[in-house]
Scaffold this active site. Structure first.
Site, PDB file in Angstrom:
ATOM      1  N   LYS A 202       0.836  -1.198   0.000  1.00 36.84           N
ATOM      2  CA  LYS A 202       0.000   0.000   0.000  1.00 36.84           C
ATOM      3  C   LYS A 202       0.873   1.251   0.000  1.00 36.84           C
ATOM      4  CE  LYS A 202      -3.279   2.525   2.785  1.00 36.84           C
ATOM      5  NZ  LYS A 202      -3.991   2.647   4.059  1.00 36.84           N
ATOM      6  N   GLU A 208      10.876  -4.762   3.660  1.00 35.74           N
ATOM      7  CA  GLU A 208      10.935  -6.179   3.291  1.00 35.74           C
ATOM      8  C   GLU A 208      10.441  -6.390   1.860  1.00 35.74           C
ATOM      9  OE1 GLU A 208       9.608  -4.852   6.038  1.00 35.74           O
ATOM     10  OE2 GLU A 208       9.664  -6.233   7.734  1.00 35.74           O
ATOM     11  N   GLY A 263      -4.304  -1.570   5.589  1.00 33.40           N
ATOM     12  CA  GLY A 263      -3.580  -2.739   5.089  1.00 33.40           C
ATOM     13  C   GLY A 263      -4.225  -4.055   5.505  1.00 33.40           C
ATOM     14  N   ARG A 264      -4.588  -4.151   6.788  1.00 32.65           N
ATOM     15  CA  ARG A 264      -5.120  -5.426   7.282  1.00 32.65           C
ATOM     16  C   ARG A 264      -6.572  -5.654   6.872  1.00 32.65           C
ATOM     17  NH1 ARG A 264      -3.695  -1.852  10.977  1.00 32.65           N
ATOM     18  NH2 ARG A 264      -5.242  -0.923  12.396  1.00 32.65           N
ATOM     19  N   GLU A 349      -3.330  -5.677  15.580  1.00 33.65           N
ATOM     20  CA  GLU A 349      -2.883  -4.392  15.037  1.00 33.65           C
ATOM     21  C   GLU A 349      -4.002  -3.356  15.135  1.00 33.65           C
ATOM     22  OE1 GLU A 349       0.371  -3.338  11.607  1.00 33.65           O
ATOM     23  OE2 GLU A 349      -1.445  -4.284  10.877  1.00 33.65           O
ATOM     24  N   HIS A 380      -3.102 -32.103  20.717  1.00 32.09           N
ATOM     25  CA  HIS A 380      -1.935 -32.897  21.123  1.00 32.09           C
ATOM     26  C   HIS A 380      -0.760 -31.989  21.473  1.00 32.09           C
ATOM     27  CE1 HIS A 380      -4.129 -36.448  19.870  1.00 32.09           C
ATOM     28  NE2 HIS A 380      -4.586 -35.677  18.903  1.00 32.09           N
ATOM     29  N   LYS A 508      10.573   0.319  12.858  1.00 34.84           N
ATOM     30  CA  LYS A 508      11.058   0.503  11.479  1.00 34.84           C
ATOM     31  C   LYS A 508      12.213   1.509  11.464  1.00 34.84           C
ATOM     32  CE  LYS A 508       6.529  -0.350   9.396  1.00 34.84           C
ATOM     33  NZ  LYS A 508       5.404   0.193   8.631  1.00 34.84           N
TER      34      LYS A 508
HETATM   35  O1  F6P Z   1       4.182  -2.457   9.502  1.00 33.57           O
HETATM   36  C1  F6P Z   1       2.813  -2.635   9.560  1.00 33.57           C
HETATM   37  C2  F6P Z   1       2.162  -2.450   8.226  1.00 33.57           C
HETATM   38  O2  F6P Z   1       2.108  -1.114   7.921  1.00 33.57           O
HETATM   39  C3  F6P Z   1       0.785  -3.087   8.175  1.00 33.57           C
HETATM   40  O3  F6P Z   1      -0.188  -2.290   8.720  1.00 33.57           O
HETATM   41  C4  F6P Z   1       0.648  -3.348   6.720  1.00 33.57           C
HETATM   42  O4  F6P Z   1      -0.357  -4.281   6.442  1.00 33.57           O
HETATM   43  C5  F6P Z   1       2.026  -3.856   6.380  1.00 33.57           C
HETATM   44  O5  F6P Z   1       2.895  -3.107   7.202  1.00 33.57           O
HETATM   45  C6  F6P Z   1       2.426  -3.724   4.946  1.00 33.57           C
HETATM   46  O6  F6P Z   1       2.339  -2.403   4.506  1.00 33.57           O
HETATM   47  P1  F6P Z   1       2.414  -2.032   2.984  1.00 33.57           P
HETATM   48  O7  F6P Z   1       1.249  -2.655   2.297  1.00 33.57           O
HETATM   49  O8  F6P Z   1       2.356  -0.535   2.949  1.00 33.57           O
HETATM   50  O9  F6P Z   1       3.711  -2.557   2.434  1.00 33.57           O
END
Ligand code: F6P
Length: 542
Positions: A202, A208, A263-264, A349, A380, A508
């Protein structure tokens, strides 16, 4: 909290704390029916909870007095309810029907949503039909979907859950972690000529995802492709068009999303592109339909019959009055094995907050720790603690009734374990019952009495059982929307903003500083422990 609804619940708790569910079931043969609600193909049996009519009445009163209905309507209408980021919260607009209207800044966002769905449909059909080909003219066989958090978990668990609906000719692989083992392992199996990369971010700033996409791009170019070929193989989903084009993604290959989608909460947007690639656009649309049906239920059903509201208020009852710190999700479904991790982000979150809408620290518990795993495996492993540990862990058992295989006995065993676990948690077993069993088996009295202490099962451990007709695209959409709305209900009661996530930011920033230290680009001031970790890492890696 000092509201009268809260105080009423404190009184109910004092009355109810030592009531055992065994007795409630014994006293009321109608209890199961009385505390069961159904909607959208789901049946929620919430009778194995430490509630009665008076408790429920007080819980619904708490929801109403928190202005749940007004706040729900404000969210659906596109009001700026994410006040710390000044944003509307409109994941529900992503599943509205064409022709509906939801205005943000005077623009009907449903039109943009459907324009994007059309673009997804077109793209997916071109890939599936083989019209869209790789740079050497070969059809695509693999998709590498790169993203993390909400740009990963939703697409991953939906694709996994709908395995029986997956295309046979196109395989979707997900990569999230910046741990190089993940991307290296995935790419090692693939042919760059027939691989499509869908990068989802987003913000387009997530470390990453950027790194994994760079690595995929290097791998692609190293395979013999030229820079111009990137346009055929790299797609991106982002609300940050400027950054995406700056990164080198062709503008035609960018699928938009919007600030008003968290995002979530974003799998319903173009973030769901890997889902549509995996299961086909029509099935993806069914996921949206199922969520829309749950939205309608949430919007229109009276609070007392409203599934997300019932689950939400019962969760509040345990968190705030019984002091339960965690909530476990137990899907009795191998295909739903990723669902607890999905809800973990959704819930933790959203509701892992400590400051309320008036900018004050709250003096009550908010979001619980969400965890879980697929049944029967957990039986288990960690169920021991749920049955006999010192802490009460409210549970959601999730059971799809019709399987997609024909191994009937497997499914009966699965279901019997699910139902029996709810029974064992609820009724437990008294020391006297256990002693009698042991004596009947020939144990001597002293031994039976000693062992009974260890075998004692307290019971009175709460659970919901959520039955769904089958794990198909529509019901899966409904299931996810149900949990989204449950989280919303709780956020409203706790008076927190469920839609920001400031708590992830410091990590971050510090992560980038530590990276500078590891790469000798800077010498940031670090505490002695962190500095020691950096020094040890550097010493051993060189
Ligand atoms: O670090 C948390 C977060 O911002 C989440 O809220 C989000 O879903 C995820 O990282 C990925 O964010 P993006 O879609 O901006 O890469």
């Amino acid at each position: 909290m000092t509201t009268s609804a809260w105080q009423q619940l404190e009184a109910e708790f004092n009355r109810f704390e030592n009531v055992h569910m065994r007795d409630l079931f014994a006293q009321n043969p109608n209890r199961a029916k009385q505390y069961t609600a159904s909607a959208c193909g789901f049946t929620l049996d919430y009778s194995k909870n430490r509630i009665d009519d008076a408790v429920l009445k007080a819980l619904f009163e708490l929801a109403s007095s928190s202005e749940l209905e007004q706040k729900r309507d404000a969210m659906f209408a596109g009001d700026i309810i994410n006040t710390t980021e000044q944003r509307a919260v409109l994941h529900t607009a992503l599943r509205r029907k064409k022709g509906d209207s939801v205005l943000v800044d005077g623009e009907n966002v449903v039109d943009e949503v459907h324009a994007t769905l059309t673009k997804i449909k077109q793209f997916v059909s071109e890939v599936h039909d083989g019209e869209r080909k790789g740079y050497t003219g070969k059809e695509f066989t693999d998709v590498v979907a790169i993203g993390i958090g909400g740009s990963f978990l939703g697409p991953k668990i939906v694709t996994e859950a709908l395995k029986p609906y997956q295309q046979q000719t196109l395989k979707v692989h997900f990569v999230a972690n910046v741990d190089g083992h993940h991307i290296v392992d995935v790419l090692a199996k693939l042919n760059a000529e027939t691989t499509l990369v869908v990068m989802s971010s987003k913000s387009f700033t997530t470390q990453e995802t950027l790194k994994n996409t760079e690595t995929a791009r290097e791998w692609f170019l190293a395979s013999g492709a030229e820079f111009k070929d990137i346009a055929k193989h790299f797609m991106c989903v982002s609300s940050n068009i400027a950054k995406a084009t700056e990164f080198g993604i062709d503008e035609d290959n960018i699928f938009p999303m919007w600030d008003w989608v968290g995002g979530r909460y974003s799998l319903w947007s173009a973030i769901g592109l890997p889902i549509a690639l995996a299961i086909g656009f029509d099935n993806f649309e069914q996921v949206l339909t199922g969520a829309r049906e749950m939205d309608e239920h949430f919007l229109t059903a009276p609070l007392e019959q409203n599934l997300p509201v019932i689950m939400g208020v019962i969760g509040v009852w345990y968190s705030n009055f019984f002091g339960c710190q965690s909530h476990v999700l137990l899907p009795y479904s191998h295909y739903l094995r990723g669902f607890p991790a999905y809800v973990q982000q959704l819930d933790m979150e959203s509701n892992g907050k400590s400051v309320d809408h008036t900018d004050n620290n709250v003096d009550y518990a908010t979001g619980p720790i969400i965890w879980g795993g697929e049944g029967t495996n957990g039986q288990h492993a960690f169920h021991q603690l749920m049955h006999q540990g010192k802490t009460i862990i409210p549970a959601d058992f999730i059971m799809p009734i019709k399987p997609s295989h024909t191994e009937t006995e497997h499914h009966q065993m699965l279901a019997s374990n699910c139902f029996a676990q709810t029974q064992a948690l609820m009724q437990g077993q008294t020391a006297a019952e256990i002693e009698q069993e042991l004596l009947a088996k020939g144990a001597d009295a002293a031994e039976a009495s000693k062992l009974a202490k260890h075998k004692f099962m307290p019971g009175n451990r709460p659970s919901n059982t959520l039955m769904m007709e089958e794990l198909n695209p529509t019901q899966l959409g409904g299931l996810i929307a149900l949990y989204e709305h449950k989280v919303f209900v709780q956020g409203v009661i706790w008076q927190i903003n469920s839609f920001d996530q400031w708590g992830v930011e410091l990590g971050k920033v510090l992560g980038n500083r530590v990276l500078d230290a590891l790469q000798d680009k800077a010498q940031p001031e670090l505490d002695s422990s962190t500095q020691q970790l950096v020094d040890m890492f550097k010493a051993q890696i060189s």
